[in-house]
Design an enzyme around this catalytic site. Sequence first.
Site, PDB file in Angstrom:
ATOM      1  CE1 TYR A  91      51.629  20.256  69.355  1.00 34.79           C
ATOM      2  CE2 TYR A  91      53.292  21.926  68.984  1.00 34.79           C
ATOM      3  CZ  TYR A  91      52.657  20.782  68.590  1.00 34.79           C
ATOM      4  OH  TYR A  91      53.017  20.158  67.429  1.00 34.79           O
ATOM      5  CE1 TYR A 146      45.675  29.494  61.364  1.00 30.81           C
ATOM      6  CE2 TYR A 146      47.154  28.595  63.018  1.00 30.81           C
ATOM      7  CZ  TYR A 146      46.932  29.422  61.931  1.00 30.81           C
ATOM      8  OH  TYR A 146      47.958  30.179  61.424  1.00 30.81           O
TER       9      TYR A 146
END
Length: 384
Positions: A282, A330
């Site tokens: 993350y 992304y």
Amino acid sequence: MSTGTGVAIVGAAECDLGVTGSSILTLQTQAVTRALADAGLTLADVDGIATNGISRFSATQLADYLGVVPTWTDSTFSGGSAFEMYLARATQAIQAGQASVVVISFASNQRSARSRKLGGVHEPWIPEAQFEEPYDMLYPLSYYAMAAQSYLHRYGGTREQLAEVAIAAREWALLNPKAFRYGKGSLSVSDVVDSTMISSPLTAADCCLVTDGGGAVVVTSLERARDLAKAPVEVLGYGERSTNTSFTAVADLSVPGARGAAQDAYARAGITAADVDVVEVYDSFTITAALSIEALGFCGEGEALDLIADGRIRPGGALPLNTNGGGLSYCHPGQYGVLLLVEAVRQLRGECGARQVPGAEIAVAHGTGGILSTHATVVLGVDR
């Protein structure tokens, strides 16, 4: 090596990403049906659902919308680590016979709906608020900024070194046509360090994207998985820690509970960090990824910035990290954890094209939620 859990991921997919103009349930339906199609299954096969972020009763809402009557659900909210936790729970449910095919999914339309605010979430009724609310913190950004400040001060790192996390993420995104920053060009150190200061020492380029998007994975027994459309990716191990709701009572901002989660996951899988071929962590902020690299055992405390300085986490490097471009370049739909799983599965199947890590057989997906509050690690491997 562990004999594994006997449970595997058999389908993985994203919904539409970026700025979609779609509702949350539309995006959820895309993610779920695409992942099922990837597995060669249909909604009629599903008897387990894990999701959150839709409504007060998220799993019920999604099941009703899809026309599914599940025998098992989970809608635990733990932020960015929730989906790695769901995978552990789904594994246990399948082992126990509570469910046979579980879909883990998430989607958000936060960018289209403009539902994300810089100030974030404030809960003045919780006990620690009396010590924090007067400072009008940006939640969670300012808390991660404090972690970054503490880390750099303690270990003598620099903002320029930390910028490598964002630079590497962009290099991976340039290999991924689905990435929000695809085609936007490489980042330099000055691009990161000199971008708009948001909460010192973190600039805009240190912070994750705000996009629509999401994804889903489909989980079933390894025995059944071997008869389905795609090569199964086995769940080898998992671990988690929940450490704190705030920073007020945290003794050390630079040592997250992720270390224990990773140790448990590795022990269950029968591996060490040296066995891992690809890592998906993350990256809500650059500091989140740096702390995760250390906690996952790829280096010692205070060594992450030196470790990544030679391009090790960029394409072609020895430690492929966030190979789709991550939350930084992304997609980041508010909770990114399910997309860690999607990318890990694709890497282990060899489906990633220009960004494929050659010979990847073991992947780690590690989610972080809250303000370094919840930590969940999953080890995945190719079926042998």
